[in-house]
Design an enzyme around this catalytic site. Structure first.
Site, PDB file in Angstrom:
ATOM      1  N   ASP A 188       1.942  61.533  61.799  1.00 30.68           N
ATOM      2  CA  ASP A 188       1.414  60.441  60.978  1.00 30.68           C
ATOM      3  C   ASP A 188      -0.100  60.470  61.106  1.00 30.68           C
ATOM      4  O   ASP A 188      -0.657  61.373  61.738  1.00 30.68           O
ATOM      5  CB  ASP A 188       2.017  59.086  61.404  1.00 30.68           C
ATOM      6  CG  ASP A 188       2.158  58.135  60.216  1.00 30.68           C
ATOM      7  OD1 ASP A 188       1.134  57.861  59.560  1.00 30.68           O
ATOM      8  OD2 ASP A 188       3.281  57.673  59.937  1.00 30.68           O
TER       9      ASP A 188
ATOM     10  N   HIS B 202      -0.108  59.996  54.853  1.00 32.19           N
ATOM     11  CA  HIS B 202       0.080  59.713  56.292  1.00 32.19           C
ATOM     12  C   HIS B 202      -0.141  60.986  57.117  1.00 32.19           C
ATOM     13  O   HIS B 202       0.675  61.321  57.995  1.00 32.19           O
ATOM     14  CB  HIS B 202       1.476  59.137  56.557  1.00 32.19           C
ATOM     15  CG  HIS B 202       1.583  57.675  56.232  1.00 32.19           C
ATOM     16  ND1 HIS B 202       0.886  56.708  56.911  1.00 32.19           N
ATOM     17  CD2 HIS B 202       2.305  57.023  55.276  1.00 32.19           C
ATOM     18  CE1 HIS B 202       1.180  55.505  56.404  1.00 32.19           C
ATOM     19  NE2 HIS B 202       2.029  55.666  55.397  1.00 32.19           N
TER      20      HIS B 202
ATOM     21  N   GLU C  30       3.876  55.900  50.714  1.00 29.50           N
ATOM     22  CA  GLU C  30       2.531  55.334  50.737  1.00 29.50           C
ATOM     23  C   GLU C  30       1.440  56.407  50.558  1.00 29.50           C
ATOM     24  O   GLU C  30       0.604  56.611  51.430  1.00 29.50           O
ATOM     25  CB  GLU C  30       2.314  54.569  52.048  1.00 29.50           C
ATOM     26  CG  GLU C  30       3.276  53.383  52.179  1.00 29.50           C
ATOM     27  CD  GLU C  30       3.119  52.609  53.477  1.00 29.50           C
ATOM     28  OE1 GLU C  30       3.191  51.380  53.425  1.00 29.50           O
ATOM     29  OE2 GLU C  30       2.938  53.230  54.557  1.00 29.50           O
TER      30      GLU C  30
ATOM     31  N   TYR D  51      14.640  47.442  59.635  1.00 26.74           N
ATOM     32  CA  TYR D  51      13.418  47.659  60.423  1.00 26.74           C
ATOM     33  C   TYR D  51      13.456  46.834  61.703  1.00 26.74           C
ATOM     34  O   TYR D  51      13.704  45.628  61.661  1.00 26.74           O
ATOM     35  CB  TYR D  51      12.179  47.268  59.600  1.00 26.74           C
ATOM     36  CG  TYR D  51      11.624  48.395  58.747  1.00 26.74           C
ATOM     37  CD1 TYR D  51      12.463  49.342  58.183  1.00 26.74           C
ATOM     38  CD2 TYR D  51      10.264  48.516  58.517  1.00 26.74           C
ATOM     39  CE1 TYR D  51      11.953  50.374  57.408  1.00 26.74           C
ATOM     40  CE2 TYR D  51       9.743  49.543  57.745  1.00 26.74           C
ATOM     41  CZ  TYR D  51      10.598  50.470  57.192  1.00 26.74           C
ATOM     42  OH  TYR D  51      10.096  51.498  56.423  1.00 26.74           O
TER      43      TYR D  51
ATOM     44  N   THR E 167       5.627  51.999  65.657  1.00 26.37           N
ATOM     45  CA  THR E 167       5.070  51.692  66.981  1.00 26.37           C
ATOM     46  C   THR E 167       3.567  51.415  66.982  1.00 26.37           C
ATOM     47  O   THR E 167       2.890  51.686  67.972  1.00 26.37           O
ATOM     48  CB  THR E 167       5.403  52.840  67.967  1.00 26.37           C
ATOM     49  OG1 THR E 167       4.803  54.040  67.470  1.00 26.37           O
ATOM     50  CG2 THR E 167       6.893  53.027  68.126  1.00 26.37           C
TER      51      THR E 167
END
Ligand code: ACM
Ligand code: ZN
Length: 494
Positions: A188, A249, A313, A400, A436
């Site tokens: 990421d 990302h 995204e 989630y 996280t």
């Protein structure tokens, strides 16, 4: 007198409720019939099957019994009490199994070693949670099989790095609750965590970042460590699905190799979070070559049929400004940058298909059109699930876990229902991602448990009640406690 009376009544009540108390399996099997009598585990002989896979399951069971109790199951002693693991091809579900515990024998049956293994995970939950050399198991009959074939948990190890020991402990618990897939979010913006031999700077540069307070955070897994974890998971019926994010990302990668981006500018691995404009340049062939080279090494490490490539995204801002991306749009007759995203994903999908693998992407890969052979992981609600199904794609739903327990309560987790009316054939199951940004090894347990157990139950058996689940959970709090898991607080009944 009153105390003695109370003592007797309580003892009688405890005896009466014995079977319910000792059988606290999560996820609850489809069918459990508790019978009269007990089986003395400590007196039994484990009969090792001839088939090597079944034999390794039996050995795993013996090891677990030794670790959890103090009983060493003999495979040779003369005993009138036996435990056998046997294939029964008439059990249709590839993950299904049957357990029969009678006063003189335990018979475990399944179509294959996967089903036998889930039976072992069920048997382990019948064991007492203390070191003891005598264990009486209740006689019972269990017939079991999952509701959904895809039961997974995602852990983001980019925003914070998680050690090999943590990952192994995590896989142990996923397996105990019959979560059969571990979705490993390995790359990421904030860190690239998988060593790629052809591009060493991905980890030597992209594996590290400077935090706002000046500290360095980072880490990565060597290919040897990854092989070890993949094997460890395989032995526990858990398939690891790697996720390599593209074309967005990916800041950590373009910090290591700026030539992969539109602006070719030297940037820094971000220590902030969010959606970042800098993404791979989708106009140049170099990016496709890089992506395929990376995937070649990923495919060699992960035997999973499914490979996750992210796709979520992706801002179109840089592509709008980039002459190379604009040229690509023209050359390929694409309408706009959304179709450029679709072109990118479809190229990668064809590449994976040529290697016998299936692409998974987040629901943004529907933008500009998705190939119907891709699997869509839905994170933006039922409308996206319906859109994917209408497009002919199979889907994975999500629960989630990154919201704190006060926002996603245990009861709400237990109410999770991935189904979409009329779309059973396209419904693989669900994933419960833990992002996280604000989670490390030190508070991950609090976010994962006991919500993960509720998720595991909902995907395995949709017929149980929350009250019953909560009662069974009491045993599991002790079990997690013994393993040093700092599970989260349980919400009150609403
Ligand atoms: C996602 O949460 N961006 C898939
Ligand atoms: Zn570009």
């Amino acid at each position: 007198m009153r105390t003695i009376f109370c003592f007797i009544v309580c003892k009688l009540a405890a005896l009466y409720s014995f079977p319910q108390q000792v059988v606290s399996i999560i996820p609850q099997p489809q069918q459990v019939d508790i019978r009269e009598g007990n089986f003395p585990l400590h007196k039994a002989r484990l009969i090792l099957p001839a088939d090597p896979k079944a034999k390794s399951v039996a050995r795993f069971f013996a090891d677990a019994v030794k670790q959890q109790t103090a009983i060493v199951l003999s495979t040779v002693k003369v005993s009138s009490y036996s435990i056998s693991f046997v294939y029964k091809k008439s059990i249709a579900d590839p993950e299904g199994y049957e357990i029969s515990i009678q006063p003189k024998n335990i018979l475990v049956q399944a179509n294959n070693d996967k089903g036998l293994f889930w039976a072992v995970q069920t048997l382990r939950q019948l064991l007492p949670l203390k070191k003891t050399t005598t264990v009486e198991l209740p006689c019972l009959q269990i017939k079991d099989a999952p509701q959904y074939a895809w039961r997974s948990n995602m852990l983001d190890v980019s925003r914070h790095f998680f050690s090999v020991d943590f990952i192994k402990k995590h896989v142990d618990l996923l397996s105990l609750y019959k979560i059969n897939k571990f979705h490993w979010h390995l790359t990421d913006d904030q860190g690239w965590r998988i060593a790629i031999k052809k591009y060493p700077k991905l980890t030597s540069v992209g594996g590290w970042r400077k935090e706002a307070d000046g500290a360095t955070h980072g880490g990565f897994y060597t290919q040897e460590q990854i092989k070890e974890i993949v094997k460890y998971a395989q032995q526990r019926n858990v398939t690891i699905i790697p996720e390599i994010e593209m074309p967005g990302h990916c800041m950590a990668a373009i910090v290591a190799y700026p030539e992969l981006s539109c602006r070719k500018k030297q940037l820094e691995t971000p220590s902030y979070f969010g959606v970042i404009n800098d993404v791979y340049c989708a106009g140049q062939e170099k990016t496709y070559q890089f992506s395929q080279d990376v995937l070649n090494e990923v495919l060699a490490l992960f035997p999973s049929k499914y490979i996750h490539i992210g796709g979520d995204e992706v801002p179109k801002f840089r592509w709008q400004q980039c002459p190379v991306c604009q040229q690509k749009i023209k050359e390929e007759g694409l309408k706009d940058e959304h179709e450029l995203q679709s072109y990118f994903i479809k190229r990668i999908q064809k590449y994976l298909q040529s290697k016998g693998r299936i692409l998974i992407g987040w629901d943004e890969i529907l933008e500009g059109g998705a190939d119907k052979n891709a699997v869509i992981e839905v994170w933006r609600g039922q409308d996206k699930a319906k859109e994917a199904i209408a497009n002919g794609n199979s889907i994975i739903q999500t629960l989630y876990l990154d919201g704190p327990p006060a926002l996603l309560t245990l009861q709400k987790s237990f109410q999770f229902d991935p189904s979409v009316a009329g779309a059973e054939k396209k419904m693989l199951g669900a994933d419960c991602p833990l992002w996280t940004e604000w989670v490390t090894e030190y508070n991950a347990d609090y976010m994962l448990y006991p919500r993960l157990q509720a998720f595991a139950e909902r995907l395995w058996n949709v017929k149980t009640s929350y009250d019953d689940f909560q009662q069974r959970l009491q045993y599991h709090y002790s079990l997690l406690g013994k393993k040093g898991i700092q599970y989260g607080a349980e919400d009150k009944n609403l």
